[in-house]
Scaffold this active site. Structure first.
Site, PDB file in Angstrom:
ATOM      1  N   TYR A  38      -2.720  -0.758  10.557  1.00 38.68           N
ATOM      2  CA  TYR A  38      -2.586  -1.152   9.155  1.00 38.68           C
ATOM      3  C   TYR A  38      -1.256  -0.662   8.592  1.00 38.68           C
ATOM      4  O   TYR A  38      -0.551  -1.399   7.902  1.00 38.68           O
ATOM      5  CB  TYR A  38      -3.754  -0.575   8.358  1.00 38.68           C
ATOM      6  CG  TYR A  38      -3.807  -1.027   6.918  1.00 38.68           C
ATOM      7  CD1 TYR A  38      -4.228  -2.312   6.588  1.00 38.68           C
ATOM      8  CD2 TYR A  38      -3.455  -0.163   5.880  1.00 38.68           C
ATOM      9  CE1 TYR A  38      -4.289  -2.724   5.265  1.00 38.68           C
ATOM     10  CE2 TYR A  38      -3.509  -0.566   4.560  1.00 38.68           C
ATOM     11  CZ  TYR A  38      -3.924  -1.842   4.257  1.00 38.68           C
ATOM     12  OH  TYR A  38      -3.977  -2.249   2.939  1.00 38.68           O
ATOM     13  N   SER A  93       0.847  -1.188   0.000  1.00 37.20           N
ATOM     14  CA  SER A  93       0.000   0.000   0.000  1.00 37.20           C
ATOM     15  C   SER A  93       0.886   1.242   0.000  1.00 37.20           C
ATOM     16  O   SER A  93       2.067   1.176   0.377  1.00 37.20           O
ATOM     17  CB  SER A  93      -0.873   0.005   1.261  1.00 37.20           C
ATOM     18  OG  SER A  93      -1.547   1.242   1.428  1.00 37.20           O
TER      19      SER A  93
END
Length: 278
Positions: free
Chosen positions: A146, A133
């Site tokens: 995350y 990501s």
């Protein structure tokens, strides 16, 4: 002979798109998912599918053995994709919450990859594709758990790439920004499971976060469909020398550039305004 690929997290979004498209392009795809209902859906759509819960070592081993049995002990590629997001301020996240996030997003990926690596070494080739990501190299407020898992995946992947030099096994990181998926829907469930919103000092910010997560359609600018990720996955699978990293979406290119040129303090000021409320 068809190239074989094992994909995790195929119930929706990027994993589902990759499984369906690669199957239609002639790959032999093993599309895995955590929930039995998702496996049944994938089977009904003509894919080879079975359950794989990344938080469960027994499930990982069973899935790996199933693939080996079906391929006579060979596998061209693995696309580690299955993951979830746990929103919340760091100070509100328990050890249990953090452990759960890491079990699925990091430990499960590496356990599966470590089972596959001896197979790839024996056959003399392979592709390991990690769906990271933009949050694997920049941080946003209320995404700490995350963020940490994606930073960990980046570190493990970079190290594997070095350790696999000369082996003809390539490791590639895909680094998307916002992509259309059920990610927000699942994030709401995790936030409400682990955080007592009303008792938190951040309760006003949480209500803004929840409003964003409940938004139908793209909640932030520059959101792209999962096919944008798939194009990079295909290059990582088929290029003679795949890239170590693939940026996807404008925010990834933007923050990748800003991180090179801005001071930490200047970048912090920008990122603090970019997350949490939007």
């Amino acid at each position: 002979m068809k190239k074989t690929i094992l994909i995790t997290g195929c119930s929706s979004g990027i994993g589902y798109c990759a499984a369906k498209t690669l199957h239609n392009h002639g790959y032999r795809v093993f599309a895995t998912a955590r929930r039995p209902a998702s496996v049944e859906m994938l089977l009904n759509e003509g894919l080879e599918s079975f359950q794989l819960d990344l938080a469960d070592s027994n499930s990982i081993n069973l899935a790996f053995k199933s693939v080996m049995r079906l391929t006579n002990g060979e596998l061209y590629a693995v696309f580690n994709n299955g993951a979830y997001g746990l929103p919340g301020a760091i100070e509100d996240l328990s050890r249990e919450a953090l452990r759960g996030q890491f079990e699925t997003n990091v430990f499960g990926w590496q356990e599966l990859t470590n089972l596959i690596l001896p197979v790839m070494r024996k056959q003399g080739y392979g592709r390991i594709i990690q769906n990271s990501s933009v949050l694997g190299f920049v941080s946003l407020p209320f995404r700490g758990a995350y963020n940490a898992t994606k930073y960990a995946i980046e570190g493990l992947s970079d190290t594997m790439r070095l350790e696999l030099t000369g082996s003809n096994i390539f490791v590639s990181l895909i680094e998307p920004g916002p992509i259309e998926s059920r990610f927000r829907e699942n994030a709401v469930k995790m936030l409400l499971k682990y955080v007592d919103v009303e008792k938190s000092i951040h309760h006003e910010r949480y209500h803004k976060v929840l409003k964003r997560l409940h938004t139908k359609g793209p909640a932030v600018p520059f959101t792209l469909p999962p096919e944008a990720v798939l194009r990079r996955v295909i290059h990582a699978l088929e290029a003679k020398k795949p890239h170590p990293r693939y940026y996807v979406t404008f925010p990834t290119f933007l923050f990748g550039t800003l991180k090179r040129f801005l001071s930490t303090r200047a970048l912090d000021a920008l990122l603090a305004k970019s997350g949490g409320d939007h």
